[in-house]
Enzyme design. Structure first.
Site, PDB file in Angstrom:
ATOM      1  N   LYS A 109       5.664   6.975 -14.784  1.00  0.00           N
ATOM      2  CA  LYS A 109       6.543   6.449 -13.867  1.00  0.00           C
ATOM      3  C   LYS A 109       7.642   7.692 -13.641  1.00  0.00           C
ATOM      4  O   LYS A 109       8.125   7.679 -12.780  1.00  0.00           O
ATOM      5  CB  LYS A 109       6.850   5.204 -13.752  1.00  0.00           C
ATOM      6  N   LYS A 190      -6.785   3.804 -12.019  1.00  0.00           N
ATOM      7  CA  LYS A 190      -6.644   2.243 -11.810  1.00  0.00           C
ATOM      8  C   LYS A 190      -6.254   2.171 -10.391  1.00  0.00           C
ATOM      9  O   LYS A 190      -5.550   3.012  -9.800  1.00  0.00           O
ATOM     10  CB  LYS A 190      -5.923   1.568 -12.947  1.00  0.00           C
ATOM     11  N   LYS A 193      -0.785  -0.247  -6.549  1.00  0.00           N
ATOM     12  CA  LYS A 193      -0.383  -0.910  -5.405  1.00  0.00           C
ATOM     13  C   LYS A 193       0.770   0.362  -4.891  1.00  0.00           C
ATOM     14  O   LYS A 193       0.883   0.640  -3.897  1.00  0.00           O
ATOM     15  CB  LYS A 193       0.884  -1.883  -5.538  1.00  0.00           C
TER      16      LYS A 193
END
Ligand code: AMP
Ligand code: TRP
Length: 323
Positions: A109, A190, A193
């Site tokens: 991230k 994966k 969201k």
């Protein structure tokens, strides 16, 4: 057995969240189970305040629609129980910069943005606080949280060694299938969201026609043999794991029933629609009554506080804070 788990209100829930975590929550609910919508965690990335507010309530409604029963388990919003943030500070003072900066999720991230928030680095410590406050023995989560669970155990052990036996050492629990649901368009990534191709994720509230379209267009391979094999057939194996998790039988067994990808996709779409349609209907009913939702989470926070407060004070006392 005491259970705790959490989910971020940072977007619409997809079948990765459902199969990897929430379905396990529903199946293992009891008066000893505590589930929270972790709104403090959602602040680690930029999010519009009005969006966070809406999505937190959406998330509560989705969890209830998926089958959580507040008469049986405790459902609450993380920020309503102030001990999470308070214990997180104490645990930050027994965590090292090195171990936090080595977390895979942090590295991924942080790489994607300049000047990331400090909260992104300390996020797993807050997660450790969530878990340790409830003396949870079991933490049902998807595979992507395994490293954070391991860190939680390390922090708890270090604390106990230095300050006395305050915390229970938790175990992560993953579902037998679909612990890591992959993106339907890019089956090596994966389902997520935050980054997802438009057809890559199936959301809990998708219309049946969209579910069908996404499954039909799911990337597979150019062979035509139905076989469960992640190495050479990641797209097909992902569909088989999803199928397996919804149906409750082994992916190899499901594979043996089919000779054509198309037939498998048709049956999978029908099954997913059958499970998700009633959830979406219940969601719309629940979401239209925000006052009742608020009552549920306020009562949940009261029950959670009864468990969390004494643990926090024991930890604070053990560290030398005057009580
Ligand atoms: P999050 O949306 O990141 O708060 O995740 C909530 C829960 O869903 C966690 O237990 C995750 O491990 C799980 N989860 C998220 N994405 C997936 C996925 N693609 N497959 C399986 N589990 C997932
Ligand atoms: N970090 C988890 C995720 O992103 C969410 C989470 C926060 C959590 N606190 C938790 C999960 C405590 C289990 C237990 O998915």
């Amino acid at each position: 057995m005491r259970i705790l788990s959490g989910i971020q209100p940072s977007g619409t829930m997809h079948i990765g969240n459902y199969l990897g975590a929430v379905k396990q929550w529903v199946d293992s609910q009891s008066p000893e189970a505590f589930y929270c919508v972790v709104d403090l965690h959602a602040l680690t990335l930029e999010i519009e305040p009005s969006v966070l507010r809406e999505q937190t309530t959406d998330c509560v409604a989705s969890l209830l629609a998926a089958g959580l029963d507040p008469e049986i388990c405790t459902l609450f919003i993380q920020s309503h129980v102030p001990y999470h943030a308070r214990l997180s500070w104490l645990l930050e003072c027994v965590s090292s910069y090195g171990e936090l900066s080595r977390m895979t999720q942090f590295k991924e991230k942080a790489e994607r943005q300049e000047g990331y928030r400090v909260g992104l680095l300390t996020y797993p410590v807050l997660m450790a606080a969530d878990i340790l406050l409830y003396s949870a023995a079991l933490v049902p989560v998807g595979e992507d949280q395994r490293q954070h669970l391991e860190l939680t155990r390390n922090i708890a052990e270090r604390f106990n060694n230095r300050y006395g036996e305050i915390f229970a050492i938790p175990e992560g629990v993953q579902p037998p299938a679909a612990a890591r649901v992959m993106d339907l368009q890019e089956p090596t990534r994966k389902m997520s969201k935050s980054i997802s191709s438009p057809l890559g994720s199936i959301y809990l509230l998708d219309e049946p026609a969209d579910i069908e379209k996404k499954i039909k267009k799911a990337v597979t391979d150019t062979e035509n043999e139905v076989r469960f094999d992640w190495e050479t057939k990641p797209g097909l194996s992902n569909l088989l794991e999803i199928f397996s998790s919804f149906e409750g039988s082994a992916p190899e067994l499901i594979a043996s029933r089919y000779t054509r990808y198309g037939d498998l996709k048709n049956d999978l779409a029908a099954l997913v629609i059958e499970v998700l349609t009633p959830i979406a209907k219940r969601y719309r009913e629940l979401r239209s009554d925000p006052v009742s939702l608020r009552t549920i989470v306020y009562q949940g926070a009261e029950k959670a506080t009864e468990v969390a407060a004494p643990v926090y004070y024991r930890a604070a006392d053990a560290m030398g804070l005057v009580q």
